[in-house]
Design a protein around this motif. Structure first.
Motif, mmCIF file in Angstrom:
data_model
loop_
_atom_site.group_PDB
_atom_site.id
_atom_site.type_symbol
_atom_site.label_atom_id
_atom_site.label_comp_id
_atom_site.label_asym_id
_atom_site.label_seq_id
_atom_site.Cartn_x
_atom_site.Cartn_y
_atom_site.Cartn_z
ATOM 1 N N ALA A 12 0.801 -1.224 0.000
ATOM 2 C CA ALA A 12 0.000 0.000 0.000
ATOM 3 C C ALA A 12 0.826 1.263 0.000
ATOM 4 O O ALA A 12 0.307 2.345 -0.216
ATOM 5 N N SER A 13 2.118 1.164 0.250
ATOM 6 C CA SER A 13 2.951 2.357 0.334
ATOM 7 C C SER A 13 4.373 2.011 -0.097
ATOM 8 O O SER A 13 4.746 0.830 -0.146
ATOM 9 N N PRO A 14 5.185 3.018 -0.411
ATOM 10 C CA PRO A 14 6.592 2.741 -0.757
ATOM 11 C C PRO A 14 7.326 2.004 0.353
ATOM 12 O O PRO A 14 8.167 1.142 0.068
ATOM 13 N N ALA A 19 9.783 -3.200 2.170
ATOM 14 C CA ALA A 19 9.822 -4.370 3.051
ATOM 15 C C ALA A 19 9.517 -5.649 2.261
ATOM 16 O O ALA A 19 10.178 -6.685 2.437
ATOM 17 N N HIS A 20 8.526 -5.557 1.378
ATOM 18 C CA HIS A 20 8.118 -6.705 0.568
ATOM 19 C C HIS A 20 9.256 -7.165 -0.348
ATOM 20 O O HIS A 20 9.571 -8.368 -0.434
ATOM 21 N N ARG A 21 9.896 -6.210 -1.012
ATOM 22 C CA ARG A 21 10.990 -6.545 -1.923
ATOM 23 C C ARG A 21 12.183 -7.137 -1.179
ATOM 24 O O ARG A 21 12.833 -8.075 -1.657
ATOM 25 N N VAL A 50 13.112 -4.549 9.273
ATOM 26 C CA VAL A 50 13.022 -3.976 7.927
ATOM 27 C C VAL A 50 12.070 -4.804 7.068
ATOM 28 O O VAL A 50 11.192 -4.256 6.385
ATOM 29 N N GLU A 51 12.206 -6.121 7.104
ATOM 30 C CA GLU A 51 11.364 -6.985 6.270
ATOM 31 C C GLU A 51 9.909 -6.995 6.732
ATOM 32 O O GLU A 51 9.004 -7.249 5.931
ATOM 33 N N ARG A 52 9.663 -6.744 8.000
ATOM 34 C CA ARG A 52 8.287 -6.685 8.506
ATOM 35 C C ARG A 52 7.678 -5.297 8.333
ATOM 36 O O ARG A 52 6.517 -5.087 8.659
ATOM 37 N N GLY A 53 8.471 -4.361 7.829
ATOM 38 C CA GLY A 53 7.958 -3.011 7.620
ATOM 39 C C GLY A 53 7.883 -2.184 8.870
ATOM 40 O O GLY A 53 7.226 -1.141 8.890
ATOM 41 N N THR A 76 17.526 0.925 -2.503
ATOM 42 C CA THR A 76 17.920 2.295 -2.176
ATOM 43 C C THR A 76 16.949 3.294 -2.765
ATOM 44 O O THR A 76 16.578 4.289 -2.116
ATOM 45 N N GLU A 77 16.502 3.055 -3.991
ATOM 46 C CA GLU A 77 15.530 3.949 -4.620
ATOM 47 C C GLU A 77 14.192 3.909 -3.885
ATOM 48 O O GLU A 77 13.547 4.952 -3.690
ATOM 49 N N LEU A 78 13.761 2.722 -3.469
ATOM 50 C CA LEU A 78 12.513 2.618 -2.710
ATOM 51 C C LEU A 78 12.626 3.343 -1.376
ATOM 52 O O LEU A 78 11.655 3.945 -0.896
#
Length: 281
Positions: A12-14, A19-21, A50-53, A76-78
Motif C-alpha cells: 500500500a505504500s513505498p 519491506a516486501h521486496r 526492515v522486512e516486517r515493515g 535504495t531507490e525505494l
C-alpha cells in the motif's frame, strides 16, 4: 515459501513495497535472517524489522542489500521514495532543495538541528513529541531524518552553518547517555567536516529575534535563496525576496549574539562532560 500467500498482495505504500521486496529477495537466495546478517554485517533483528515493515533501513543498509542481492539500486531507490512520501507536505520543498543547496544556514531554538542529530536522539525526540503516533509512523519519521544526513557526506556537500540555542543542550532528550552521544557527534562533525560550522547562542546573551521556532535559509547553486520557517507541527516556505531579506536579518542578529566556533566547542565539551558524569554517577 511463507511469502507465497502474499504473492498477489499489493503493497500500500513505498515503505511496504521496500519491506516486501527485501523479504522476497532474501527468500529468492534461500537465506535465513541470521545467515543474511552474517553476509551483510547487520543484526538479524534489524533486518527482521526492515522486512516486517517496522523500520526503514539506513542508506548504508539499503546499499548493502542492493549490492548483495544484485538489485541494481532498487532498495535504495525505494528508500528514497518512502522517506519522501512520509515527510509532511509543507516540508517537501526543503527536503528536495536541501540536496541541491550550496549553503544551508539554520537556527534551532530548542533542539539540535536535524542534520546533526544521531538516531537515538531523534527517536527519543519523536517518541516524546509525537503523542498518539504509532510506532511505525515514528520509525518512518526517524528514518527520514537519518536519511537527510547523507547530504553532509555527499561528494559536493553544502556549507552547513548551524546555530543552536543553549536550550538545545541543556534540555535533555531521552537520557544522559543519549545526550552524551549527541554532543559527542556534534563535536566529531565539527572537527572532521570542514563544510560544517556550529555556533551556540548561550543563555547569557539574553533574548534574540528567533526565540521559540526554527529557521533555515537555503542558497541554491544558482544564487537564489529561500527560507523555511517551522514551529510545532507546521512549516512555511518563503521565497519572496523582501521576506527572505527580513528573515536573513533576523538570523544575522541571532548569529551576532552566538559564541564563535572555538567558544562553542568549549561549551559543547562542558556539556559532554556533564552528561558523561551523569552516566557514571
Amino acid at each position: 515459501m511463507e511469502l507465497d500467500s502474499e504473492a498477489d498482495a499489493i503493497p500500500a505504500s513505498p515503505a511496504e513495497m521496500l519491506a516486501h521486496r527485501a523479504a522476497r529477495a532474501r527468500a529468492k537466495v534461500g537465506l535465513s535472517l541470521r545467515a543474511l546478517a552474517e553476509k551483510v554485517g547487520y543484526p538479524h533483528t534489524y533486518l527482521s524489522r526492515v522486512e516486517r515493515g517496522e523500520q526503514l533501513p539506513s542508506v548504508a543498509l539499503a546499499e548493502a542489500l542492493d549490492d548483495f542481492y544484485g538489485t541494481d539500486g532498487l532498495i535504495t531507490e525505494l528508500l528514497t521514495v518512502a522517506v519522501a512520501a512520509e515527510g509532511p507536505v509543507y516540508g517537501r520543498k526543503v527536503l528536495e532543495e536541501e540536496k541541491r543547496a550550496a549553503r544551508i544556514q539554520t537556527f534551532n531554538s530548542s533542539v539540535v538541528p536535524g542534520l546533526l542529530q544521531v538516531e537515538p536522539y531523534t527517536s527519543a525526540l519523536f517518541v516524546e513529541s509525537m503523542p498518539g503516533k504509532d510506532a511505525e509512523k515514528v520509525a518512518l519519521q526517524v528514518a527520514s531524518r537519518m536519511h537527510r544526513r547523507a547530504v553532509l557526506e555527499s561528494p559536493a556537500p553544502p556549507l552547513y552553518w548551524a546555530i543552536m540555542d543553549e536550550a538545545a543542550l541543556r534540555r535533555p532528550v531521552g537520557n544522559s547517555a543519549i545526550m552524551a552521544e549527541q554532543v559527542r557527534h556534534i563535536l566529531d562533525v565539527v572537527q572532521h567536516n570542514s563544510t560544517v560550522r556550529v555556533q551556540v547562542l548561550p543563555f547569557s546573551r539574553g533574548v534574540h529575534p528567533l526565540l521559540g521556532g526554527s529557521l533555515s535559509l537555503l542558497t541554491l547553486r544558482n544564487g537564489l535563496t529561500f527560507a523555511y520557517v517551522e514551529s510545532f507541527a507546521t512549516g512555511t516556505s518563503v521565497d519572496t525576496p523582501a521576506d527572505v531579506l527580513e528573515l536573513t536579518t533576523l538570523l544575522d542578529i541571532a548569529r551576532s549574539k552566538a559564541l564563535d566556533s572555538k567558544e562553542s566547542v568549549v561549551l559543547l565539551r562542558r556539556y559532554l562532560e556533564e552528561y558523561e558524569n551523569d552516566i557514571d554517577s
